[in-house]
Design a protein around this motif. Structure first.
Motif, PDB file in Angstrom:
ATOM      1  N   SER A   6      19.009   3.071   8.995  1.00  0.00           N
ATOM      2  CA  SER A   6      17.887   2.412   9.669  1.00  0.00           C
ATOM      3  C   SER A   6      18.358   1.097  10.263  1.00  0.00           C
ATOM      4  N   ASN A   7      18.887   1.175  11.469  1.00  0.00           N
ATOM      5  CA  ASN A   7      19.444   0.001  12.134  1.00  0.00           C
ATOM      6  C   ASN A   7      18.393  -0.618  13.046  1.00  0.00           C
TER       7      ASN A   7
ATOM      8  N   GLY B  10       7.371  -0.318  -0.138  1.00  0.00           N
ATOM      9  CA  GLY B  10       8.563   0.372  -0.631  1.00  0.00           C
ATOM     10  C   GLY B  10       8.822   1.670   0.102  1.00  0.00           C
ATOM     11  N   SER B  11       7.886   2.086   0.982  1.00  0.00           N
ATOM     12  CA  SER B  11       8.065   3.301   1.772  1.00  0.00           C
ATOM     13  C   SER B  11       9.090   3.052   2.876  1.00  0.00           C
ATOM     14  N   ALA B  12      10.108   3.895   2.963  1.00  0.00           N
ATOM     15  CA  ALA B  12      11.200   3.679   3.905  1.00  0.00           C
ATOM     16  C   ALA B  12      10.695   3.654   5.347  1.00  0.00           C
TER      17      ALA B  12
ATOM     18  N   GLN C 279       7.965   2.516  11.668  1.00  0.00           N
ATOM     19  CA  GLN C 279       6.678   2.459  10.970  1.00  0.00           C
ATOM     20  C   GLN C 279       6.909   2.566   9.476  1.00  0.00           C
ATOM     21  N   THR C 280       6.138   1.789   8.708  1.00  0.00           N
ATOM     22  CA  THR C 280       6.146   1.878   7.253  1.00  0.00           C
ATOM     23  C   THR C 280       4.726   1.567   6.781  1.00  0.00           C
ATOM     24  N   THR C 281       4.545   1.251   5.508  1.00  0.00           N
ATOM     25  CA  THR C 281       3.237   0.858   4.988  1.00  0.00           C
ATOM     26  C   THR C 281       3.377  -0.417   4.161  1.00  0.00           C
ATOM     27  N   LEU C 282       2.247  -1.081   3.960  1.00  0.00           N
ATOM     28  CA  LEU C 282       2.187  -2.248   3.084  1.00  0.00           C
ATOM     29  C   LEU C 282       1.419  -1.898   1.816  1.00  0.00           C
ATOM     30  N   LYS C 283       1.529  -2.767   0.827  1.00  0.00           N
ATOM     31  CA  LYS C 283       0.722  -2.620  -0.377  1.00  0.00           C
ATOM     32  C   LYS C 283      -0.737  -2.936  -0.042  1.00  0.00           C
TER      33      LYS C 283
ATOM     34  N   ASP D 132      -4.560   3.919   4.023  1.00  0.00           N
ATOM     35  CA  ASP D 132      -3.272   3.258   3.861  1.00  0.00           C
ATOM     36  C   ASP D 132      -3.073   2.218   4.957  1.00  0.00           C
ATOM     37  N   PRO D 133      -2.548   1.044   4.605  1.00  0.00           N
ATOM     38  CA  PRO D 133      -2.251   0.030   5.612  1.00  0.00           C
ATOM     39  C   PRO D 133      -0.881   0.286   6.253  1.00  0.00           C
ATOM     40  N   TYR D 134      -0.889   0.710   7.498  1.00  0.00           N
ATOM     41  CA  TYR D 134       0.362   1.016   8.209  1.00  0.00           C
ATOM     42  C   TYR D 134       0.895  -0.235   8.912  1.00  0.00           C
ATOM     43  N   PHE D 135       2.194  -0.224   9.112  1.00  0.00           N
ATOM     44  CA  PHE D 135       2.860  -1.402   9.658  1.00  0.00           C
ATOM     45  C   PHE D 135       3.956  -0.954  10.612  1.00  0.00           C
ATOM     46  N   GLN D 136       3.784  -1.328  11.885  1.00  0.00           N
ATOM     47  CA  GLN D 136       4.779  -1.027  12.919  1.00  0.00           C
ATOM     48  C   GLN D 136       5.582  -2.287  13.212  1.00  0.00           C
TER      49      GLN D 136
END
Length: 344
Positions: free
Chosen positions: A147-148, A190-192, A178-182, A164-168
């Motif tokens: 993941s560069n 912690g989601s890759a 894209q991942t998620t937040l707590k 789920d709170p998504y994060f781009q």
């Protein structure tokens, strides 16, 4: 034999020119509308609009309406960020949302051309200057062999209070992830991170792939069917007048969509926006407007609930310097299933 890449580029320029004939000018902007980069716009419950943008440790301006008059109020983080990336670092590209009594503003800490960047978050009960608490880094992992990416240009997206709170995020170095937040919205889950959009096109004026950045997620129902729209900026931003990108390679606003928040995202022609250089042009240079980008989307309850696409841009009659960039917005129509810029 004609050069296929050159031929494709000429077709693209013709298509952009035809669309430019249909784009309206930006809506009027009153008050503090200059020196604006990467704006994020939100309306407080009392009707006050807040515009939070790059420069001056994140500039905060307010207005009674989207049109203005905008008034600069001060810096979100007057002492800078808790995050320490590099000497003379800058704070960029905020993204703000509101939930359960708190405003959350995600921001980038970096320097031009730097990959060892980071993303932080601050919170406020009022969104006013002097009322923000900096929580520092959200804890996204640094780049890995698989993941560069670059940890800049954050965008928070949540569809419902229990979703789920998504994060781009992302820019150069493989573009958008894209991942998620707590559930506290303050830290990484912690989601890759997973790559969602990438453009490998090599513009003739540079020796690296076309930049795709500034992602912004927005969902809308079209005839009872829900779509997730991934807006992003593509091309070269913020060049001086004597060093402009080749026509068509300057900043512009693009979009891809999916029936799932996770993708796969495709453009209007069905091209995959991760593997096939997909992306549908929403707004580009036209008339005195040059290189719009750094965009977001907001529903404007003061104007019959119309959907506004806001951005920064160069007004050719004013200037191309960094301090000359303008705040702009237009309304968009999703009736066709795709965002179309329309006159108000």
């Amino acid at each position: 034999m004609p050069n296929p890449s050159l031929f494709a580029g000429l077709i693209s320029l013709v298509a952009i020119a035809r669309r430019a004939e249909l784009w309206p000018n930006p809506e009027p902007c009153l008050g503090n509308c200059t020196y604006i980069h990467d704006p994020s716009v939100i309306q407080r419950s009392d009707g006050t609009w807040f515009r939070i943008s790059t420069n001056g440790n994140i500039a905060i301006a307010t207005a009674p309406a989207l049109v203005g008059p905008w008034e600069y109020k001060g810096a979100m983080l007057p002492q800078g960020s808790k995050i320490d990336v590099v000497n003379e670092q800058e704070i960029w590209a905020p993204d703000v949302f509101f939930n359960d009594g708190l405003f959350y503003a995600y921001y980038s800490v970096s320097q031009i051309g730097l990959q060892t960047s980071d993303i932080g978050v601050a919170t406020s009960e009022t969104a006013e200057p002097g009322n923000w608490t900096d929580h520092g880094s959200v804890g996204l992992p640094t780049k890995t062999d698989k993941s560069n990416y670059n940890r800049i240009d954050p965008n928070f997206f949540i569809e419902c209070p229990t979703c789920d709170p998504y994060f781009q995020f992302g820019s150069a170095w493989n573009d958008i992830y894209q991942t998620t937040l707590k559930k506290d919205f303050l830290s990484w889950s912690g989601s890759a991170p997973v790559q969602k959009a990438y453009n490998s096109t090599l513009p003739p004026s540079q020796d690296y792939a076309s930049i795709t950045e500034g992602s912004f997620m927005f969902w809308w129902n079209i005839d009872g069917k829900k779509y997730y729209y991934l807006f992003f900026s593509s091309g070269t931003c913020c060049a001086s007048k004597d060093a402009l990108a080749a026509p068509g390679d300057e900043y512009k606003i693009m979009v891809c969509r999916s029936e799932s928040v996770n993708g796969t995202f495709v453009d209007m022609e069905g091209k995959d926006c991760l593997t096939e250089n997909g992306g549908t042009l929403v707004l580009g240079s036209h008339g005195d407007v040059y290189a719009p980008g750094g965009q977001g989307v907001v529903v404007d309850p003061d104007n019959k609930g119309k959907i506004a696409l806001y951005y920064h841009y160069v007004n050719k009659t004013i200037g191309y310097e960094y301090e000359d960039f303008q705040f702009g917005y237009n309304y968009i129509d999703f009736a066709s299933g795709w965002p179309i810029v329309v006159a108000s």
